[in-house]
Write a protein that holds these residues in place. Structure first.
Motif, short mmCIF file in Angstrom:
data_model
loop_
_atom_site.label_atom_id
_atom_site.label_comp_id
_atom_site.label_asym_id
_atom_site.label_seq_id
_atom_site.Cartn_x
_atom_site.Cartn_y
_atom_site.Cartn_z
N LYS A 17 0.83 -1.21 0.00
CA LYS A 17 0.00 0.00 0.00
C LYS A 17 0.87 1.26 0.00
N VAL A 18 1.97 1.22 0.72
CA VAL A 18 2.89 2.35 0.71
C VAL A 18 3.49 2.51 -0.69
N LYS A 19 3.86 1.39 -1.28
CA LYS A 19 4.39 1.41 -2.65
C LYS A 19 3.37 2.02 -3.60
N LYS A 20 2.11 1.62 -3.48
CA LYS A 20 1.06 2.16 -4.35
C LYS A 20 0.92 3.66 -4.16
N ALA A 21 0.94 4.13 -2.91
CA ALA A 21 0.81 5.57 -2.64
C ALA A 21 1.94 6.35 -3.32
N VAL A 22 3.15 5.83 -3.24
CA VAL A 22 4.29 6.51 -3.85
C VAL A 22 4.20 6.46 -5.38
N ILE A 23 3.89 5.29 -5.91
CA ILE A 23 3.79 5.13 -7.37
C ILE A 23 2.66 5.97 -7.95
N ASN A 24 1.58 6.16 -7.20
CA ASN A 24 0.46 6.98 -7.67
C ASN A 24 0.89 8.42 -7.97
N LEU A 25 1.95 8.87 -7.35
CA LEU A 25 2.44 10.24 -7.57
C LEU A 25 3.23 10.36 -8.86
N THR A 26 3.66 9.24 -9.43
CA THR A 26 4.48 9.27 -10.64
C THR A 26 3.61 9.18 -11.88
N ASP A 27 4.20 9.59 -13.00
CA ASP A 27 3.53 9.46 -14.29
C ASP A 27 3.89 8.08 -14.83
N SER A 28 2.89 7.33 -15.28
CA SER A 28 3.12 5.96 -15.75
C SER A 28 4.06 5.90 -16.96
N ASP A 30 6.71 7.86 -17.25
CA ASP A 30 8.04 8.29 -16.80
C ASP A 30 8.92 7.06 -16.55
N ASP A 31 10.19 7.21 -16.83
CA ASP A 31 11.16 6.15 -16.57
C ASP A 31 11.64 6.32 -15.13
N ILE A 32 11.06 5.54 -14.22
CA ILE A 32 11.38 5.68 -12.79
C ILE A 32 12.34 4.58 -12.34
N LYS A 33 13.04 4.88 -11.27
CA LYS A 33 13.88 3.88 -10.60
C LYS A 33 13.27 3.67 -9.22
N LEU A 34 12.86 2.45 -8.95
CA LEU A 34 12.20 2.11 -7.69
C LEU A 34 13.14 1.28 -6.83
N GLU A 35 13.24 1.66 -5.56
CA GLU A 35 14.06 0.92 -4.61
C GLU A 35 13.23 0.70 -3.35
N ILE A 36 13.09 -0.56 -2.96
CA ILE A 36 12.33 -0.89 -1.75
C ILE A 36 13.26 -1.56 -0.75
N MET A 37 13.35 -0.96 0.43
CA MET A 37 14.14 -1.53 1.50
C MET A 37 13.19 -1.99 2.60
N GLN A 38 13.71 -2.49 3.66
CA GLN A 38 12.87 -3.01 4.73
C GLN A 38 11.87 -1.98 5.25
N ASP A 39 12.34 -0.76 5.48
CA ASP A 39 11.45 0.25 6.08
C ASP A 39 11.37 1.54 5.27
N LEU A 40 11.75 1.48 3.99
CA LEU A 40 11.77 2.69 3.17
C LEU A 40 11.54 2.33 1.70
N ILE A 41 10.78 3.18 1.03
CA ILE A 41 10.61 3.05 -0.42
C ILE A 41 11.08 4.36 -1.03
N LYS A 42 11.86 4.24 -2.11
CA LYS A 42 12.38 5.42 -2.79
C LYS A 42 12.16 5.28 -4.29
#
Length: 127
Positions: A17-28, A30-42
């Motif tokens: 759900k956190v991933k979805k909230a962050v991804i919702n802010l991006t343009d589909s 756009d060429d994004i770089k996604l990094e998911i760690m234990q307690d952080l998504i970037k």
């Protein structure tokens, strides 16, 4: 132009759900770089995401607020904006002045200097 979008993932939260909230802010597109760690998504995003975010700000008549936050919150060649995580989950952009305004913690958007210049030029031309 670069944007860096990040959010803490708290133990009580579903990481998807956190991933979805962050991804919702991006343009589909756009060429994004996604990094998911234990307690952080970037996410690192570019111009298309910046344009989408600015359009949301304009649509909600938050241009003056964005310019005020930009003037108050700029740190050198960087600017940080806090957004409500719950609102982002349902595809809404809601800015926060204080992290406490987002009960699950805010999503932080960091803008580089080129993005800041783009924001200022774009929003001032709207007035």
């Amino acid at each position: 132009m670069k944007l860096y979008i990040s959010s803490r993932i708290y133990p009580s939260e579903d990481p998807e759900k956190v991933k979805k909230a962050v991804i919702n802010l991006t343009d589909s597109k756009d060429d994004i770089k996604l990094e998911i760690m234990q307690d952080l998504i970037k996410v690192e995003a570019g111009e298309l995401t910046l344009k989408k975010l600015l359009q949301s700000i304009k649509d909600k008549d938050m241009t003056s607020l964005m310019l005020r936050l930009l003037n108050e919150g700029r740190k050198g060649d960087r600017f940080f904006l806090m957004l409500n995580k719950q609102a982002a989950f349902v595809n809404h952009v809601v800015m926060c002045d204080d992290p406490q305004e987002s009960p699950l913690g805010p999503i932080t958007v960091e803008f580089d200097n080129d993005a800041i210049k783009y924001i200022i030029n774009n929003l001032r031309n709207e007035r």
